[in-house]
Design a protein around this motif. Structure first.
Motif, PDB file in Angstrom:
ATOM      1  N   PRO A 176       0.908  -1.438   0.207  1.00 25.53           N
ATOM      2  CA  PRO A 176       0.033  -0.137  -0.054  1.00 25.53           C
ATOM      3  C   PRO A 176       0.806   1.258   0.069  1.00 25.53           C
ATOM      4  O   PRO A 176       0.395   2.265  -0.460  1.00 25.53           O
ATOM      5  N   TYR A 177       2.062   1.443   0.663  1.00 24.10           N
ATOM      6  CA  TYR A 177       2.829   2.722   0.830  1.00 24.10           C
ATOM      7  C   TYR A 177       3.467   2.840  -0.813  1.00 24.10           C
ATOM      8  O   TYR A 177       3.538   3.794  -1.058  1.00 24.10           O
ATOM      9  N   ALA A 178       3.833   1.604  -1.196  1.00 20.50           N
ATOM     10  CA  ALA A 178       4.337   1.778  -2.621  1.00 20.50           C
ATOM     11  C   ALA A 178       3.280   2.290  -3.760  1.00 20.50           C
ATOM     12  O   ALA A 178       3.674   3.031  -4.513  1.00 20.50           O
ATOM     13  N   ARG A 179       2.199   1.879  -3.467  1.00 19.31           N
ATOM     14  CA  ARG A 179       0.995   2.285  -4.257  1.00 19.31           C
ATOM     15  C   ARG A 179       0.700   3.705  -4.134  1.00 19.31           C
ATOM     16  O   ARG A 179       0.564   4.455  -4.980  1.00 19.31           O
ATOM     17  N   ALA A 180       0.887   4.091  -2.728  1.00 18.58           N
ATOM     18  CA  ALA A 180       0.564   5.617  -2.405  1.00 18.58           C
ATOM     19  C   ALA A 180       1.650   6.251  -3.229  1.00 18.58           C
ATOM     20  O   ALA A 180       1.274   7.483  -3.879  1.00 18.58           O
ATOM     21  N   CYS A 181       2.876   6.098  -2.923  1.00 21.10           N
ATOM     22  CA  CYS A 181       3.877   6.741  -3.710  1.00 21.10           C
ATOM     23  C   CYS A 181       3.887   6.916  -5.275  1.00 21.10           C
ATOM     24  O   CYS A 181       4.104   7.766  -5.873  1.00 21.10           O
ATOM     25  N   MET A 182       3.424   5.678  -5.710  1.00 16.40           N
ATOM     26  CA  MET A 182       3.140   5.482  -7.188  1.00 16.40           C
ATOM     27  C   MET A 182       1.869   6.498  -7.774  1.00 16.40           C
ATOM     28  O   MET A 182       2.354   7.281  -8.744  1.00 16.40           O
ATOM     29  N   MET A 207      15.200   7.566  -9.427  1.00 15.85           N
ATOM     30  CA  MET A 207      14.128   6.473  -8.942  1.00 15.85           C
ATOM     31  C   MET A 207      14.528   5.061  -9.654  1.00 15.85           C
ATOM     32  O   MET A 207      14.350   4.012  -9.147  1.00 15.85           O
ATOM     33  N   LEU A 208      15.126   4.803 -10.960  1.00 12.34           N
ATOM     34  CA  LEU A 208      15.886   3.636 -11.553  1.00 12.34           C
ATOM     35  C   LEU A 208      16.919   3.256 -10.844  1.00 12.34           C
ATOM     36  O   LEU A 208      17.657   2.270 -11.473  1.00 12.34           O
ATOM     37  N   ALA A 209      17.620   3.684  -9.948  1.00 15.64           N
ATOM     38  CA  ALA A 209      18.877   3.299  -9.282  1.00 15.64           C
ATOM     39  C   ALA A 209      18.844   1.925  -8.821  1.00 15.64           C
ATOM     40  O   ALA A 209      19.816   1.125  -8.905  1.00 15.64           O
ATOM     41  N   GLN A 210      17.719   1.440  -8.250  1.00 20.23           N
ATOM     42  CA  GLN A 210      17.561   0.077  -7.536  1.00 20.23           C
ATOM     43  C   GLN A 210      17.063  -0.921  -8.233  1.00 20.23           C
ATOM     44  O   GLN A 210      17.178  -2.101  -8.185  1.00 20.23           O
ATOM     45  N   ALA A 211      16.095  -0.469  -9.374  1.00 22.18           N
ATOM     46  CA  ALA A 211      15.399  -1.514 -10.352  1.00 22.18           C
ATOM     47  C   ALA A 211      15.150  -1.203 -11.519  1.00 22.18           C
ATOM     48  O   ALA A 211      14.985  -0.011 -11.921  1.00 22.18           O
ATOM     49  N   PRO A 212      14.761  -2.029 -12.588  1.00 23.21           N
ATOM     50  CA  PRO A 212      14.566  -1.724 -13.931  1.00 23.21           C
ATOM     51  C   PRO A 212      13.213  -1.014 -14.316  1.00 23.21           C
ATOM     52  O   PRO A 212      13.343  -0.118 -15.079  1.00 23.21           O
ATOM     53  N   TRP A 213      12.351  -0.983 -13.342  1.00 22.48           N
ATOM     54  CA  TRP A 213      11.210   0.018 -13.324  1.00 22.48           C
ATOM     55  C   TRP A 213      10.932   0.978 -12.154  1.00 22.48           C
ATOM     56  O   TRP A 213      11.689   0.822 -11.371  1.00 22.48           O
ATOM     57  N   THR A 221       4.649  -0.822 -13.861  1.00 24.84           N
ATOM     58  CA  THR A 221       3.456  -0.201 -13.131  1.00 24.84           C
ATOM     59  C   THR A 221       2.850   0.924 -13.877  1.00 24.84           C
ATOM     60  O   THR A 221       3.292   1.573 -14.835  1.00 24.84           O
ATOM     61  N   LEU A 222       1.636   1.479 -13.338  1.00 21.50           N
ATOM     62  CA  LEU A 222       1.163   2.675 -14.029  1.00 21.50           C
ATOM     63  C   LEU A 222       1.975   3.727 -13.914  1.00 21.50           C
ATOM     64  O   LEU A 222       1.649   4.806 -14.490  1.00 21.50           O
ATOM     65  N   ALA A 223       3.148   3.789 -12.884  1.00 18.51           N
ATOM     66  CA  ALA A 223       3.832   4.955 -12.910  1.00 18.51           C
ATOM     67  C   ALA A 223       4.724   4.837 -14.234  1.00 18.51           C
ATOM     68  O   ALA A 223       5.037   6.097 -14.936  1.00 18.51           O
ATOM     69  N   ASP A 224       5.196   3.537 -14.778  1.00 24.32           N
ATOM     70  CA  ASP A 224       6.036   3.780 -15.930  1.00 24.32           C
ATOM     71  C   ASP A 224       5.128   4.139 -16.945  1.00 24.32           C
ATOM     72  O   ASP A 224       5.346   4.966 -17.825  1.00 24.32           O
ATOM     73  N   ILE A 225       3.896   3.715 -17.028  1.00 26.65           N
ATOM     74  CA  ILE A 225       2.740   3.824 -17.986  1.00 26.65           C
ATOM     75  C   ILE A 225       2.636   5.577 -18.184  1.00 26.65           C
ATOM     76  O   ILE A 225       2.492   6.159 -19.022  1.00 26.65           O
ATOM     77  N   ALA A 226       2.581   6.081 -16.816  1.00 22.90           N
ATOM     78  CA  ALA A 226       2.340   7.690 -16.932  1.00 22.90           C
ATOM     79  C   ALA A 226       3.413   8.317 -17.514  1.00 22.90           C
ATOM     80  O   ALA A 226       3.489   9.381 -18.122  1.00 22.90           O
ATOM     81  N   ALA A 227       4.711   7.691 -17.118  1.00 22.50           N
ATOM     82  CA  ALA A 227       5.680   8.480 -17.865  1.00 22.50           C
ATOM     83  C   ALA A 227       6.096   8.392 -19.292  1.00 22.50           C
ATOM     84  O   ALA A 227       6.665   9.345 -19.971  1.00 22.50           O
ATOM     85  N   VAL A 228       5.584   7.114 -19.839  1.00 17.53           N
ATOM     86  CA  VAL A 228       5.752   6.852 -21.249  1.00 17.53           C
ATOM     87  C   VAL A 228       5.329   7.959 -22.278  1.00 17.53           C
ATOM     88  O   VAL A 228       6.638   8.442 -23.094  1.00 17.53           O
ATOM     89  N   PRO A 229       4.424   8.424 -22.258  1.00 18.17           N
ATOM     90  CA  PRO A 229       4.126   9.600 -23.264  1.00 18.17           C
ATOM     91  C   PRO A 229       5.026  10.547 -23.233  1.00 18.17           C
ATOM     92  O   PRO A 229       5.313  11.374 -24.261  1.00 18.17           O
TER      93      PRO A 229
END
Ligand code: GSH
Length: 249
Positions: A88-94, A176-182, A189-197
């Protein structure tokens, strides 16, 4: 079947197309011509009172607007593949990241996009025609944007400033990408989708911002995004290609 009312070049619409494609959900596509103000018609305003794309018709008479809300809704009704973190915390941050892109990326990109896509037509409208068009726009903020593009085109300085502000996105993503690929870990996630355009437009407007010297992790992220079948299905075509095709038509 659901019906998506959207713009091919609209970043908010592109998000929803990306999400629907990731989910493999079929939908009917209804392209809205913003130059003709189709999104200010009474029929469209009944779906989205803000008079902006996208709007999703879930069933006759049942509509949703706001790209981030639509994407979360789709993730709830079709949980596979999951497009939000489990925690839930990661979702809120997303959600906060998505909101940041809404507030800090979209307004700057609109300055650049509208100068290319709408200003040439809007500047030709007579004063009477402009007044009639403005009267159909439901919010003062969007009326001001249309008045601006029709009568006081953005200067080169304003466009450069808008691009500079847009480029805070790859800066932020690089961290944000320092630790993981997404952006939120091992899951797309929807965060990646939000950034894509936005990254897709930066790749067209300022490709050097995505090279290995400037933002190596964002470069790898962008490469991985483009390998996803959903990216191809969502048809994020180059802005200049679409505008040329429209001019030829
Ligand atoms: N926060 C909204 C933003 C929607 C939005 O601003 N859409 C733009 C295109 S990306 C639009 O329809 N602009 C038309 C206008 O302002 O008249 C969302 O995410 O759905």
């Amino acid at each position: 079947m659901m019906k998506l009312f959207h713009g091919w070049l609209s970043s908010a619409s592109r998000r929803v197309r990306l999400c629907l494609a990731e989910k493999g959900m079929p939908y009917e596509s209804v392209a809205i011509d913003m130059g003709r103000q189709e999104h200010h018609s009474p029929q469209f305003l009944a779906m989205n009172p803000n008079g902006v794309v996208p709007a999703l018709e879930l069933a006759p008479g049942r509509f949703l607007h706001e790209s981030s809300t639509i994407c979360e809704y789709l993730d709830e009704i079709q949980p596979t593949p999951p497009l939000r973190p489990d925690d839930p915390y990661a979702r809120a941050c997303m959600r906060n990241f998505v909101r940041w892109t809404d507030e800090h990326c979209l307004p700057h990109l609109l300055i650049l996009n509208w100068s290319l896509a709408l200003q040439p037509t809007a500047s030709q409208w007579s004063d009477d025609e402009l007044q009639a068009r403005l009267a159909r726009i439901p919010t003062a903020e969007r009326r001001e944007a249309w008045l601006r593009i029709a009568r006081r085109p953005y200067t080169e300085g304003e466009k450069a400033a808008a691009l500079a502000k847009l480029l805070r996105l790859p800066d932020r993503m690089e961290e944000m990408l320092a630790q993981a690929p997404w952006l939120f870990g091992e899951r797309y996630t929807l965060a990646d989708i939000a950034a894509v355009p936005f990254i897709a437009r930066i790749a067209e407007l300022a490709p050097q911002a995505l090279d290995a010297d400037a933002h190596p992790r964002v470069q790898a992220w962008w490469h991985a995004v483009q390998q996803r079948p959903a990216f191809t299905q969502a048809r994020l075509e180059r802005f200049d290609t679409v505008l040329k095709a429209r001019a030829a038509a």
